[in-house]
Design a protein around this motif. Structure first.
Motif, PDB file in Angstrom:
ATOM      1  N   ILE A 113       3.522  -6.476  -8.650  1.00 23.54           N
ATOM      2  CA  ILE A 113       2.959  -7.640  -7.977  1.00 23.54           C
ATOM      3  C   ILE A 113       2.155  -7.230  -6.743  1.00 23.54           C
ATOM      4  CG2 ILE A 113       3.467  -9.813  -6.780  1.00 23.54           C
ATOM      5  CD1 ILE A 113       6.001 -10.001  -8.527  1.00 23.54           C
ATOM      6  N   TYR A 114       0.878  -7.550  -6.772  1.00 23.85           N
ATOM      7  CA  TYR A 114       0.015  -7.462  -5.591  1.00 23.85           C
ATOM      8  C   TYR A 114      -0.156  -8.901  -5.112  1.00 23.85           C
ATOM      9  CZ  TYR A 114      -1.292  -2.646  -6.846  1.00 23.85           C
ATOM     10  OH  TYR A 114      -1.283  -1.307  -7.136  1.00 23.85           O
ATOM     11  N   ASP A 115       0.427  -9.244  -3.969  1.00 19.17           N
ATOM     12  CA  ASP A 115       0.489 -10.668  -3.602  1.00 19.17           C
ATOM     13  C   ASP A 115      -0.795 -11.214  -3.014  1.00 19.17           C
ATOM     14  OD1 ASP A 115       0.425  -9.746  -0.986  1.00 19.17           O
ATOM     15  OD2 ASP A 115       2.406 -10.521  -0.433  1.00 19.17           O
ATOM     16  N   GLY A 116      -1.813 -10.361  -2.834  1.00 19.17           N
ATOM     17  CA  GLY A 116      -3.108 -10.824  -2.342  1.00 19.17           C
ATOM     18  C   GLY A 116      -3.302 -10.650  -0.855  1.00 19.17           C
ATOM     19  N   THR A 117      -2.237 -10.440  -0.095  1.00 18.81           N
ATOM     20  CA  THR A 117      -2.341 -10.386   1.367  1.00 18.81           C
ATOM     21  C   THR A 117      -2.631  -8.991   1.893  1.00 18.81           C
ATOM     22  OG1 THR A 117       0.026  -9.986   1.731  1.00 18.81           O
ATOM     23  CG2 THR A 117      -0.695 -12.291   1.519  1.00 18.81           C
ATOM     24  N   GLY A 118      -2.689  -7.994   1.011  1.00 13.67           N
ATOM     25  CA  GLY A 118      -2.907  -6.630   1.443  1.00 13.67           C
ATOM     26  C   GLY A 118      -1.632  -5.824   1.584  1.00 13.67           C
ATOM     27  N   GLN A 119      -0.495  -6.449   1.328  1.00  9.08           N
ATOM     28  CA  GLN A 119       0.779  -5.743   1.383  1.00  9.08           C
ATOM     29  C   GLN A 119       0.912  -4.801   0.194  1.00  9.08           C
ATOM     30  OE1 GLN A 119       2.959  -6.139   4.058  1.00  9.08           O
ATOM     31  NE2 GLN A 119       1.208  -7.318   4.838  1.00  9.08           N
ATOM     32  N   LYS A 120       1.788  -3.798   0.329  1.00  8.84           N
ATOM     33  CA  LYS A 120       2.036  -2.876  -0.768  1.00  8.84           C
ATOM     34  C   LYS A 120       2.607  -3.635  -1.965  1.00  8.84           C
ATOM     35  CE  LYS A 120       0.947   1.108   1.129  1.00  8.84           C
ATOM     36  NZ  LYS A 120      -0.141   1.951   0.584  1.00  8.84           N
ATOM     37  N   PRO A 121       2.275  -3.199  -3.186  1.00  5.07           N
ATOM     38  CA  PRO A 121       2.801  -3.886  -4.375  1.00  5.07           C
ATOM     39  C   PRO A 121       4.298  -3.642  -4.536  1.00  5.07           C
ATOM     40  CG  PRO A 121       1.670  -1.884  -5.009  1.00  5.07           C
ATOM     41  CD  PRO A 121       1.427  -2.042  -3.537  1.00  5.07           C
ATOM     42  N   PHE A 139      -9.283   2.236  -8.101  1.00  9.16           N
ATOM     43  CA  PHE A 139      -8.486   3.117  -8.950  1.00  9.16           C
ATOM     44  C   PHE A 139      -9.178   4.439  -9.296  1.00  9.16           C
ATOM     45  CE2 PHE A 139      -6.340  -0.944  -9.814  1.00  9.16           C
ATOM     46  CZ  PHE A 139      -5.025  -0.551  -9.589  1.00  9.16           C
ATOM     47  N   GLU A 140     -10.509   4.485  -9.245  1.00  8.42           N
ATOM     48  CA  GLU A 140     -11.203   5.722  -9.598  1.00  8.42           C
ATOM     49  C   GLU A 140     -11.713   6.477  -8.373  1.00  8.42           C
ATOM     50  OE1 GLU A 140     -14.183   4.937 -12.545  1.00  8.42           O
ATOM     51  OE2 GLU A 140     -12.709   4.380 -14.073  1.00  8.42           O
ATOM     52  N   ARG A 141     -12.512   5.836  -7.543  1.00  8.68           N
ATOM     53  CA  ARG A 141     -13.076   6.525  -6.379  1.00  8.68           C
ATOM     54  C   ARG A 141     -12.130   6.538  -5.179  1.00  8.68           C
ATOM     55  NH1 ARG A 141     -19.494   4.982  -5.839  1.00  8.68           N
ATOM     56  NH2 ARG A 141     -20.085   5.269  -8.025  1.00  8.68           N
ATOM     57  N   HIS A 142     -11.162   5.643  -5.160  1.00  6.36           N
ATOM     58  CA  HIS A 142     -10.190   5.537  -4.059  1.00  6.36           C
ATOM     59  C   HIS A 142     -10.878   5.277  -2.714  1.00  6.36           C
ATOM     60  CE1 HIS A 142      -7.249   6.909  -6.967  1.00  6.36           C
ATOM     61  NE2 HIS A 142      -8.009   7.965  -7.219  1.00  6.36           N
ATOM     62  N   VAL A 143     -11.948   4.488  -2.754  1.00  2.00           N
ATOM     63  CA  VAL A 143     -12.636   4.090  -1.521  1.00  2.00           C
ATOM     64  C   VAL A 143     -11.769   3.100  -0.750  1.00  2.00           C
ATOM     65  CG1 VAL A 143     -14.690   2.952  -0.586  1.00  2.00           C
ATOM     66  CG2 VAL A 143     -14.895   4.515  -2.537  1.00  2.00           C
ATOM     67  N   VAL A 144     -11.104   2.221  -1.458  1.00  2.00           N
ATOM     68  CA  VAL A 144     -10.155   1.272  -0.861  1.00  2.00           C
ATOM     69  C   VAL A 144      -8.870   1.340  -1.679  1.00  2.00           C
ATOM     70  CG1 VAL A 144     -11.926  -0.296   0.016  1.00  2.00           C
ATOM     71  CG2 VAL A 144     -11.008  -0.643  -2.277  1.00  2.00           C
ATOM     72  N   THR A 145      -7.770   0.891  -1.097  1.00  2.22           N
ATOM     73  CA  THR A 145      -6.526   0.813  -1.852  1.00  2.22           C
ATOM     74  C   THR A 145      -6.589  -0.387  -2.784  1.00  2.22           C
ATOM     75  OG1 THR A 145      -5.431  -0.597  -0.212  1.00  2.22           O
ATOM     76  CG2 THR A 145      -5.239   1.808   0.079  1.00  2.22           C
ATOM     77  N   PRO A 146      -5.832  -0.378  -3.888  1.00  2.00           N
ATOM     78  CA  PRO A 146      -5.823  -1.550  -4.767  1.00  2.00           C
ATOM     79  C   PRO A 146      -5.411  -2.826  -4.035  1.00  2.00           C
ATOM     80  CG  PRO A 146      -4.846   0.324  -5.887  1.00  2.00           C
ATOM     81  CD  PRO A 146      -5.060   0.743  -4.460  1.00  2.00           C
ATOM     82  N   GLU A 147      -4.424  -2.719  -3.121  1.00  2.00           N
ATOM     83  CA  GLU A 147      -3.990  -3.923  -2.408  1.00  2.00           C
ATOM     84  C   GLU A 147      -5.091  -4.474  -1.506  1.00  2.00           C
ATOM     85  OE1 GLU A 147      -1.699  -0.397  -0.497  1.00  2.00           O
ATOM     86  OE2 GLU A 147      -2.344  -1.014  -2.509  1.00  2.00           O
TER      87      GLU A 147
END
Length: 205
Positions: A9-17, A104-112
Motif C-alpha cells: 500500500i502506497y497511501d498517496g501521502t509520500g509515506q513509505k509503503p 522504478f527504472e531511473r530512480h529519479v524519485v522514490t515510488p512513494e
C-alpha cells in the motif's frame, strides 16, 4: 463490500509503503490496516504484494471534449486516471510511464514520491479533501498495479496504445479488471467547492 488483501500500500501521502489490507464499503474506504476482519458478503481480492495506491488525478487534462464523445473514457481508465480537471484541450497523458521510468527504472524519485505527485499533491491543490489518499472515509478511487508486468505501451507512433499491468482500477466500483474495461460507468461531476473538475467516468446516456 470488497477487501483488497496483502497489498503493498502506497497511501498517496509520500509515506513509505506497507503490506496491508483495504476494505471498501459502497464507494468509500471503510478500513485500512493489517489482517482486517472480513465481514459477511465480502468479495476478497488477494493482491499478493501488488502495488495499491489512490487513483491518479490529472490536473491539466487535455481532453475536454473526449468524455462527451466517448463516455467509456478508456484513455483515462487504462492509465489509472480517476479524477480529471478540465479546461485545457488535447488528448494523451503518461502517468504509468512516469511511475515506471522515473521511479522504478531511473530512480529519479522514490515510488512513494511519484505516487504522491500524482495523487495527494494535486488533490490538496484543488481541495479534493476525500481523494488522493488511502484513508478511512476517503473515496474508493483505487488502483492495483501488477509490478511484474506493468508498462506503458504508448509512444509517438503508437500514442493510442494503452498501458499493461493495471490489475484493478476502482472508482467506487471496478472500471478496469485485468487490463480490460468493465461495463460499469461510475463517476460524477465535481462542482464549485470541490475543485473545478470531473471525476471519470461520467455516464452521459
Amino acid at each position: 463490500m470488497i477487501l483488497f488483501r496483502h497489498a503493498q500500500i502506497y497511501d498517496g501521502t509520500g509515506q513509505k509503503p506497507f503490506l496491508g489490507d483495504v476494505l471498501v464499503r459502497n464507494d468509500r474506504i471503510a478500513e485500512v490496516g493489517q489482517n482486517l476482519e472480513v465481514p459477511e458478503d465480502t468479495e476478497i481480492l488477494e493482491a499478493n504484494g501488488k502495488l495499491l495506491c489512490p487513483g491518479f488525478i490529472d490536473i491539466h487534462r487535455h481532453a475536454d471534449v473526449q468524455p462527451l464523445l466517448n463516455s467509456k473514457s478508456e484513455a483515462e481508465f487504462r492509465q489509472g486516471i480517476t479524477t480529471a480537471v478540465s479546461g485545457n484541450c488535447g488528448f494523451w497523458v503518461r502517468f504509468l510511464a512516469f511511475l515506471r521510468e522515473y521511479a522504478f527504472e531511473r530512480h529519479v524519485v522514490t515510488p512513494e514520491d511519484a505516487i504522491c505527485k500524482m495523487t495527494f499533491t494535486p488533490a490538496k491543490r484543488f481541495s479534493f479533501t476525500d481523494r488522493g489518499k488511502i484513508a478511512k472515509g476517503c473515496k474508493a478511487d483505487l488502483l492495483v498495479i501488477d509490478l511484474e508486468v506493468f508498462t506503458d505501451n504508448a509512444d509517438f507512433p503508437g500514442r493510442s496504445e494503452f498501458a499493461s499491468g493495471l490489475w484493478r482500477s476502482m472508482i467506487g466500483e471496478f472500471a478496469v479488471k485485468d487490463d480490460a474495461l468493465t461495463s460499469a460507468a461510475p463517476g460524477e461531476f465535481l462542482h464549485a467547492g470541490t475543485g473545478s473538475g470531473f471525476r471519470t467516468r461520467c455516464d452521459y446516456d
